[in-house]
Design an enzyme around this catalytic site. Structure first.
Site, PDB file in Angstrom:
ATOM      1  N   GLU A 178     -38.626 101.407  35.608  1.00 35.30           N
ATOM      2  CA  GLU A 178     -38.047 102.311  34.619  1.00 35.30           C
ATOM      3  C   GLU A 178     -36.544 102.056  34.472  1.00 35.30           C
ATOM      4  OE1 GLU A 178     -38.804 105.983  36.519  1.00 35.30           O
ATOM      5  OE2 GLU A 178     -40.949 106.005  36.059  1.00 35.30           O
TER       6      GLU A 178
ATOM      7  N   GLY B 174     -32.907 101.836  32.976  1.00 32.68           N
ATOM      8  CA  GLY B 174     -32.122 102.411  31.886  1.00 32.68           C
ATOM      9  C   GLY B 174     -30.782 101.720  31.837  1.00 32.68           C
TER      10      GLY B 174
ATOM     11  N   CYS C 287      -8.451 119.822  26.482  1.00 28.81           N
ATOM     12  CA  CYS C 287      -7.552 120.765  27.133  1.00 28.81           C
ATOM     13  C   CYS C 287      -8.014 121.051  28.560  1.00 28.81           C
ATOM     14  CB  CYS C 287      -7.473 122.053  26.317  1.00 28.81           C
ATOM     15  SG  CYS C 287      -6.123 123.132  26.841  1.00 28.81           S
TER      16      CYS C 287
ATOM     17  N   TYR D 262     -25.616 106.405  29.771  1.00 33.33           N
ATOM     18  CA  TYR D 262     -25.124 107.719  30.200  1.00 33.33           C
ATOM     19  C   TYR D 262     -23.713 107.982  29.693  1.00 33.33           C
ATOM     20  CZ  TYR D 262     -29.195 107.084  33.083  1.00 33.33           C
ATOM     21  OH  TYR D 262     -30.486 106.839  33.494  1.00 33.33           O
TER      22      TYR D 262
END
Length: 405
Positions: A259, A261, A328, A356
């Site tokens: 899997e 990513g 901020c 990500y």
């Protein structure tokens, strides 16, 4: 992509801007499949939480990839991108039985990671093919937030609870077709991965009708020059040999599933930002950019280091800069980093911005999310437009206050 191409894209589409190189994604996919070419049945399920743009999903679909999903929304995106249900793997954590049943009704492969839901689902749906996620209690990964196979992790069914797990399966007569594990991200030590694999093999011996073993992923990619990475070729050689031997012992050719990513998309991505201001203090030179941790939170969340290039002045004299955002709060991307001289209006590129990054973006400070571009066959294709004020307020509802007297 060269700097001139990136500068042209920043000019054409504006900044901040995520850019993904399709060829890099393809080469990583092919590298992984080649490393495990000695395995008769191999399946790659792209972990779409890393980068879930539909155009990226379509690109990987056309290469033969399946999908690893963690939510019903990701499943729906996968179906929208043209994946057949049997090519989608669903591994949630902490979701309700109702969501799992809803996804199951779509024909997607279910992966269950806790005893309570396993028993409830098995009692109601004993004939449904189910995968079980175990927690091997192996500490792996480059950061505690992404190490998910250790003893205190919320993920998976503890390997020490295997007898209880087996009793549930026997009592419900469930149809267990796969065993799954995922130890964490940024794994460097192949021997740790192989050690965890042995735990998976031991667990698999308790189930007689398996069709696949899912080893997760977590392969490390380089984030800077001379950075270390997972040796995929060595892992492929060692794990393939061990997996094939286990299949012989088991008496059946199982499918080996990964899997990936980050491995597939991280290095393909660059994040382009414009320098708003150069601010000199008594001790520091700040380069303030038109972005913040609302667009790229990894340096603040994981302490990750993204290589930063001044593509407007790549051969300039290097100086020390702290690159900061416009949020901020303290959103520092780099402290006292050596970068070719930066001027206001320059375009900086953050490397390894494919995984990500956009997928963890937000509207904090009511800032808009950036656009995304796919660089394919020498051209930039807009695959997500910059947000607008209308996007910001479209789901907000004004309160009907009483009229003033």
């Amino acid at each position: 992509m060269q700097s001139k191409d990136l500068l042209q894209l920043a000019e054409q589409f504006g900044s901040p801007l995520y850019v993904y190189d399709a060829e890099k994604i393809k080469s990583q996919y092919n590298r992984l499949t080649k490393a495990f070419s000695k395995v008769e049945k191999l399946r790659i399920n792209y972990a779409m939480k890393a980068l879930s743009n539909v155009a990226i999903l379509e690109l990987l679909r056309d290469m033969g990839s399946g999908l690893d999903t963690v939510s019903i929304q990701e499943v729906l995106l996968g179906l929208h991108a043209g994946y057949s249900p049997e090519k989608i793997f669903y591994t949630p954590n902490g979701v309700s039985l109702e969501e799992i049943e809803e996804v199951n009704a779509m024909g997607v492969q279910i992966n269950i990671d806790n005893l309570s839901i396993l028993e409830q689902f098995g009692a109601k749906h004993p004939n449904v093919p189910v995968c079980i996620r175990i927690n091997p209690h192996v500490m792996a990964g480059g950061n505690t937030n992404i190490s998910v196979g250790h003893i205190d992790s919320k993920f998976g069914i503890s390997i020490h609870q295997l007898p209880h797990l087996v009793r549930i399966v026997e009592n419900t007569k469930m149809n267990i077709v796969g065993i799954h594990m995922h130890t964490g991200s940024d794994i460097l030590d192949i021997e740790v991965f192989l050690y965890a694999a042995e735990i998976l093999f031991d667990a698999a011996r308790n189930f007689k009708n398996l069709e696949f073993l899912d080893f997760g992923s977590g392969f490390k990619v380089p984030y800077k020059k001379d950075d270390i990475e997972t040796d995929i070729e060595e892992l492929g050689k060692k794990l393939s040999k061990r997996f094939n031997a286990f299949c012989t012992e088991y008496g059946k050719e199982l499918t080996l599933i990964f899997e990936p990513g980050k491995f597939l998309v991280s290095e393909a991505g660059q994040f382009l930002v414009k320098v708003n201001v150069i601010k000199q203090t008594t001790s520091t030179v700040f380069a303030g950019i038109d972005s913040g941790f609302n667009h790229l939170i990894r340096p603040m969340l994981y302490g990750s280091q993204h290589h930063i290039e001044n593509i407007s002045n790549p051969k300039g004299k290097e100086r020390f800069y702290s690159v900061v955002g416009y949020i901020c709060e303290t959103d520092t991307f780099a402290n006292n980093r050596r970068i070719p001289e930066i001027k206001e209006g320059d375009i900086l590129s953050f490397r390894n911005a494919g995984a990500y990054c956009y997928s963890m973006a937000s509207n904090y400070n009511s800032r808009y999310k950036p656009a995304e571009v796919l660089w394919l066959e020498g051209q930039g294709h807009l695959i997500r437009a910059h947000e607008t004020f209308e996007d910001l307020i479209k789901n907000q509802i004004s309160l009907p206050l009483p009229a003033k007297v």
